[in-house]
Scaffold this active site. Structure first.
Site, short mmCIF file in Angstrom:
data_model
loop_
_atom_site.label_atom_id
_atom_site.label_comp_id
_atom_site.label_asym_id
_atom_site.label_seq_id
_atom_site.Cartn_x
_atom_site.Cartn_y
_atom_site.Cartn_z
N GLY A 19 8.94 -151.56 -37.42
CA GLY A 19 10.06 -152.92 -36.96
C GLY A 19 10.65 -153.70 -38.00
O GLY A 19 10.98 -154.78 -37.67
N THR A 20 11.07 -153.00 -39.05
CA THR A 20 11.54 -153.78 -40.28
C THR A 20 13.10 -154.12 -39.74
O THR A 20 13.26 -155.07 -40.23
CB THR A 20 11.51 -152.90 -41.59
N MET A 66 12.00 -144.23 -30.74
CA MET A 66 12.17 -142.97 -31.04
C MET A 66 12.42 -141.90 -29.82
O MET A 66 11.60 -140.87 -29.83
CB MET A 66 10.83 -142.57 -31.70
N HIS A 101 21.15 -145.61 -37.29
CA HIS A 101 20.43 -144.39 -37.62
C HIS A 101 20.65 -144.34 -39.19
O HIS A 101 21.44 -144.91 -39.94
CB HIS A 101 21.82 -143.29 -37.23
N ASP A 122 23.28 -139.79 -31.16
CA ASP A 122 24.01 -140.50 -32.33
C ASP A 122 25.46 -140.02 -32.16
O ASP A 122 26.36 -140.04 -33.47
CB ASP A 122 23.69 -139.53 -33.81
N GLU A 134 20.77 -150.69 -43.90
CA GLU A 134 20.16 -151.13 -42.43
C GLU A 134 20.12 -152.54 -42.25
O GLU A 134 20.33 -152.91 -41.08
CB GLU A 134 18.91 -150.16 -42.14
C1 GAR Z 1 14.94 -146.70 -39.43
O1 GAR Z 1 15.11 -146.12 -40.66
C2 GAR Z 1 15.75 -146.10 -38.40
O2 GAR Z 1 17.10 -146.20 -39.07
C3 GAR Z 1 15.22 -145.00 -38.06
O3 GAR Z 1 13.85 -145.39 -37.99
C4 GAR Z 1 13.44 -146.09 -38.90
C5 GAR Z 1 12.72 -147.48 -38.20
O4 GAR Z 1 12.07 -148.24 -39.02
N1 GAR Z 1 15.87 -144.47 -36.69
C6 GAR Z 1 16.17 -143.26 -36.66
O5 GAR Z 1 15.84 -142.30 -37.21
C7 GAR Z 1 16.87 -143.01 -35.30
N2 GAR Z 1 17.44 -141.91 -35.03
P1 GAR Z 1 11.59 -149.60 -38.56
O6 GAR Z 1 10.65 -149.51 -37.21
O7 GAR Z 1 11.00 -150.49 -39.56
O8 GAR Z 1 13.00 -150.23 -37.99
#
Ligand code: GAR
Length: 210
Positions: free
Chosen positions: A15-16, A93, A112, A153, A183
């Site tokens: 969840g960052t 996910m 993404h 995507d 991001e």
């Molecule tokens: C992030 O890097 C996001 O871009 C990626 O998962 C990570 C989640 O991190 N998402 C994907 O790959 C979707 N296809 P987070 O839980 O710390 O936000």
């Protein structure tokens, strides 16, 4: 004074990106929308703690042990219960079906961790994306925020930012740099942009009725 758009953030992990949205809400960078609900597909996601610390309501809808249709029906029910108008996928996910997407047409954002159309689509998520970028040998990668449509995507791109790949990078070090430099910057910006657009549309419709 317009009421901010009610945003639901769907998460599955750390969840960052959710944190970046919460911080933007606190600083005022995100003001046309407010995070009204965090929905997690995993009961042990750290993102739920972040929601709690920020005083934002949260709920868990487990993906495991049910059909995709039942899972999505539960998600939609929660989103409706909280009157959510805009959905943000922040490290969520699960690929959503056309039916789900139709319920929030042009009102679902995804972040993404690559420059789409590179390293994206089914099977490209999390560290796998960065591993693929390193295996290919690209010198520049980045992140993309886009609207979600029926193609994984594949929806309209709203924002992108490039990030350098450095010698000796591992999937983990690259992931960290892409998060920090791209991001966490882009997602709050896109959330504000789309929220402001939705508010302006609501306002225009109200004007038509007067
Ligand atoms: C992030 O890097 C996001 O871009 C990626 O998962 C990570 C989640 O991190 N998402 C994907 O790959 C979707 N296809 P987070 O839980 O710390 O936000």
């Amino acid at each position: 004074m317009l009421t901010p758009v009610r945003i639901g953030v769907l998460v599955s992990g750390g969840g960052t990106n959710l944190q970046a949205l919460l911080n933007a809400g606190q600083s005022g960078a995100l003001h046309s929308g407010e995070i009204a609900l965090v929905l997690s597909s995993k009961a042990d996601a750290y993102a739920l703690r972040r929601a709690e610390q920020a005083g934002v309501p949260s709920a868990v809808v487990e993906r495991r042990g049910k059909s995709a249709a039942a899972f999505e029906a539960e998600l939609l029910q929660k989103l409706r219960e909280y009157n959510i108008e805009l959905v943000i996928l922040a490290g969520f996910m699960t690929i959503l079906s056309a039916d789900f997407i139709a319920a929030y047409r042009d009102r679902i954002l995804n972040v993404h961790p690559s420059l789409i159309p590179s390293f994206c689509g089914a099977g490209y998520y999390g560290l796998r994306v960065h591993r693929a970028a390193l295996d290919y040998g690209v010198k520049v990668t980045g992140a993309t925020v886009h609207l979600v449509n029926e193609i994984p995507d594949g929806g309209r791109i709203l924002l992108q930012k490039a990030v350098e790949v450095l010698p000796g990078d591992t999937p983990e070090s690259l992931q960290k740099r892409v998060m920090e430099q791209a991001e966490w910057v882009l997602l709050p910006q896109a959330a504000e942009q789309l929220s402001a657009e939705l508010l302006a549309n609501q306002n225009a419709k109200r004007g038509e009725r007067v």
